[in-house]
Motif scaffolding. Structure first.
Motif, PDB file in Angstrom:
ATOM      1  N   ILE A   8      47.014  10.152  45.539  1.00  0.00           N
ATOM      2  CA  ILE A   8      47.740   9.405  44.958  1.00  0.00           C
ATOM      3  C   ILE A   8      48.503   8.395  45.747  1.00  0.00           C
ATOM      4  CG2 ILE A   8      49.725  10.886  44.855  1.00  0.00           C
ATOM      5  CD1 ILE A   8      50.325  10.036  42.042  1.00  0.00           C
ATOM      6  N   GLY A   9      49.074   7.141  45.231  1.00  0.00           N
ATOM      7  CA  GLY A   9      49.545   6.281  45.934  1.00  0.00           C
ATOM      8  C   GLY A   9      48.468   5.273  46.856  1.00  0.00           C
ATOM      9  N   ARG A  10      49.364   4.371  47.705  1.00  0.00           N
ATOM     10  CA  ARG A  10      48.467   3.548  48.524  1.00  0.00           C
ATOM     11  C   ARG A  10      47.707   4.091  49.516  1.00  0.00           C
ATOM     12  NH1 ARG A  10      53.658  -0.299  50.148  1.00  0.00           N
ATOM     13  NH2 ARG A  10      54.464   1.850  49.614  1.00  0.00           N
ATOM     14  N   SER A  11      46.753   3.641  50.094  1.00  0.00           N
ATOM     15  CA  SER A  11      45.900   4.026  50.805  1.00  0.00           C
ATOM     16  C   SER A  11      46.461   4.256  52.241  1.00  0.00           C
ATOM     17  CB  SER A  11      44.673   2.893  51.392  1.00  0.00           C
ATOM     18  OG  SER A  11      43.830   3.165  52.629  1.00  0.00           O
ATOM     19  N   SER A  12      46.084   5.491  53.070  1.00  0.00           N
ATOM     20  CA  SER A  12      46.708   5.948  54.134  1.00  0.00           C
ATOM     21  C   SER A  12      46.142   5.079  55.288  1.00  0.00           C
ATOM     22  CB  SER A  12      46.565   7.234  54.481  1.00  0.00           C
ATOM     23  OG  SER A  12      44.916   7.641  54.427  1.00  0.00           O
ATOM     24  N   ALA A  13      44.833   4.631  54.907  1.00  0.00           N
ATOM     25  CA  ALA A  13      44.271   3.742  56.224  1.00  0.00           C
ATOM     26  C   ALA A  13      45.017   2.565  56.315  1.00  0.00           C
ATOM     27  CB  ALA A  13      42.671   3.435  55.772  1.00  0.00           C
ATOM     28  N   GLY A  14      45.320   1.846  55.170  1.00  0.00           N
ATOM     29  CA  GLY A  14      45.991   0.667  55.245  1.00  0.00           C
ATOM     30  C   GLY A  14      47.452   0.815  55.962  1.00  0.00           C
ATOM     31  N   ALA A  15      47.892   1.980  55.515  1.00  0.00           N
ATOM     32  CA  ALA A  15      49.261   2.417  55.928  1.00  0.00           C
ATOM     33  C   ALA A  15      49.195   2.329  57.474  1.00  0.00           C
ATOM     34  CB  ALA A  15      49.929   3.470  55.539  1.00  0.00           C
ATOM     35  N   ALA A  16      48.120   3.028  58.034  1.00  0.00           N
ATOM     36  CA  ALA A  16      47.882   3.247  59.401  1.00  0.00           C
ATOM     37  C   ALA A  16      47.743   1.759  60.127  1.00  0.00           C
ATOM     38  CB  ALA A  16      46.934   4.088  59.668  1.00  0.00           C
ATOM     39  N   ASP A  17      47.095   0.794  59.599  1.00  0.00           N
ATOM     40  CA  ASP A  17      46.870  -0.413  60.179  1.00  0.00           C
ATOM     41  C   ASP A  17      48.181  -1.083  60.257  1.00  0.00           C
ATOM     42  OD1 ASP A  17      44.149   0.054  60.226  1.00  0.00           O
ATOM     43  OD2 ASP A  17      43.871  -1.196  58.220  1.00  0.00           O
ATOM     44  N   VAL A  18      49.132  -0.921  59.288  1.00  0.00           N
ATOM     45  CA  VAL A  18      50.461  -1.673  59.400  1.00  0.00           C
ATOM     46  C   VAL A  18      51.198  -0.846  60.464  1.00  0.00           C
ATOM     47  CG1 VAL A  18      52.593  -1.774  58.228  1.00  0.00           C
ATOM     48  CG2 VAL A  18      50.613  -2.254  56.857  1.00  0.00           C
ATOM     49  N   ALA A  19      51.232   0.482  60.653  1.00  0.00           N
ATOM     50  CA  ALA A  19      51.617   0.985  61.845  1.00  0.00           C
ATOM     51  C   ALA A  19      51.223   0.576  63.202  1.00  0.00           C
ATOM     52  CB  ALA A  19      51.426   2.450  61.758  1.00  0.00           C
ATOM     53  N   GLN A  20      49.835   0.147  63.351  1.00  0.00           N
ATOM     54  CA  GLN A  20      49.457  -0.511  64.333  1.00  0.00           C
ATOM     55  C   GLN A  20      49.791  -1.778  64.932  1.00  0.00           C
ATOM     56  OE1 GLN A  20      46.829  -2.759  64.949  1.00  0.00           O
ATOM     57  NE2 GLN A  20      47.090  -2.344  67.093  1.00  0.00           N
ATOM     58  N   GLU A  21      50.036  -2.556  63.733  1.00  0.00           N
ATOM     59  CA  GLU A  21      50.672  -3.802  63.976  1.00  0.00           C
ATOM     60  C   GLU A  21      51.995  -3.672  64.168  1.00  0.00           C
ATOM     61  OE1 GLU A  21      50.164  -5.628  60.132  1.00  0.00           O
ATOM     62  OE2 GLU A  21      47.677  -5.945  60.287  1.00  0.00           O
ATOM     63  N   MET A  22      52.685  -2.603  63.933  1.00  0.00           N
ATOM     64  CA  MET A  22      54.198  -2.546  64.497  1.00  0.00           C
ATOM     65  C   MET A  22      54.161  -2.029  65.692  1.00  0.00           C
ATOM     66  SD  MET A  22      55.835  -1.500  60.865  1.00  0.00           S
ATOM     67  CE  MET A  22      57.393  -1.263  61.502  1.00  0.00           C
ATOM     68  N   GLY A  23      53.279  -1.406  66.417  1.00  0.00           N
ATOM     69  CA  GLY A  23      53.336  -0.655  67.660  1.00  0.00           C
ATOM     70  C   GLY A  23      53.788   0.692  67.713  1.00  0.00           C
TER      71      GLY A  23
END
Length: 318
Positions: A205-220
């Motif tokens: 359920i909810g948004r993709s964990s892969a997309g969330a991980a990409d955002v985390a990578q962008e934030m360092g």
């Protein structure tokens, strides 16, 4: 162990290393002439047989001493591990119903609570720690704080809920970083941050964990994922057993995409070991440091050994 990486504050001085092969070539040339001359004289009858290897060894040690001294002269720097003074750690824990499985005693959630509490209490005092829980939704149970007691109490009060929204747990963890209080000594400084995410199932359920991980990578912000449980875990649902195997693939992808590391634990002891490894990684940073004294020390050691070799050529040991 990471490979040796050297940089130099005065790299132009390394040209002096070219002297070493020249000295070695000169020594070999002179040594060759001496051998040819001594073979035709009676000196070979009085020169000890072991003198040659002692002489060669002394010269080699002297050249190694010179090389080390030149490297020290160039003022080398290497990377060393230094304890962090300040950082932010978000502990995100899956509280979905699958965490009730008893393949880890007394069950996955209770064992996870104990290990997480020990991890939180072991972090440096100035580290801000937050607790995020996720099941069908995600929640900041404790915003970033240096109050370890607040996090420990919140961990102890965790309760199970349906569904698994790992992606939402990551997004909420990243949002929690906005709540980190500024450093009173340096309000504009941004402390490094990391997310430690413990889960046992796949997102449903909810948004993709892969997309969330990409955002985390962008934030360092690296995400250290812990796949917790065994492939034989199950829960009781309406009087029937429902298998709740760990989803290693999703947690591996989250770690890889964010620049973190994926771990697996099938027991409480393994989980404690993983938390210790994560603490060691988060608690230290690699910083450049001058290591001139390291190579000056090597030069001294090689010089002493070379001197002993020269002395042994003319000394009679008892």
């Amino acid at each position: 162990m990471s490979p040796l990486v050297l940089e130099f504050m005065r790299p132009e001085r390394l040209w002096a290393l070219a002297i070493i092969p020249l000295i070695a070539a000169l020594y070999l040339l002179l040594a060759g002439r001496q051998v040819r001359s001594t073979l035709s004289t009676r000196l070979r009858l009085i020169i000890p047989k072991d003198a040659a290897w002692k002489r060669h060894g002394a010269v080699l040690l002297a050249l190694m001493s010179l090389a080390s001294l030149i490297i020290a002269w160039a003022m080398p720097t290497d990377f060393t591990r230094q304890p962090r003074d300040r950082a932010s750690v978000i502990v995100a824990i899956d509280v979905s119903w699958s965490m009730e499985a008893e393949d880890i005693e007394p069950n996955r959630l209770e064992a996870a609570k104990d290990s997480a509490q020990q991890f939180v209490q072991s972090l440096p005092e100035r580290f801000n720690v937050a607790l995020v829980t996720f099941a069908g939704t995600a929640n900041v149970a404790v915003p970033p704080t240096v109050d370890r007691g607040a996090v420990v109490r919140a961990l102890d009060a965790l309760e199970l809920a349906p569904s698994t929204a790992t992606g939402e747990g990551i997004y909420t963890s990243l949002d929690a970083l906005k709540l980190v209080p500024p450093d009173p000594n340096d309000p504009d400084a941004v402390a490094p941050a990391a997310v430690v995410l413990l889960a046992d199932g796949a997102t449903n359920i909810g948004r993709s964990s892969a997309g969330a991980a990409d955002v985390a990578q962008e934030m360092g912000v690296p995400i250290y994922t812990i796949a917790y449980g065994t492939q034989n875990g199950y829960v009781e649902s309406n009087g029937e057993r429902q298998r709740v195997a760990v989803d290693h693939y999703e947690l591996s992808e989250i770690a890889a995409r964010s620049g973190g590391t994926k771990f697996s634990a099938e027991s409480a002891s393994e989980l404690s070991e993983i938390y210790r490894a994560i603490r060691s990684d988060i608690g230290y940073e690699r910083v450049p440091a001058e290591v001139t004294d390291r190579y000056a020390g090597l030069a001294l050691i090689f010089a002493v050994l070379a001197a002993l070799g020269v002395i042994s050529l003319g000394a009679r040991w008892p």
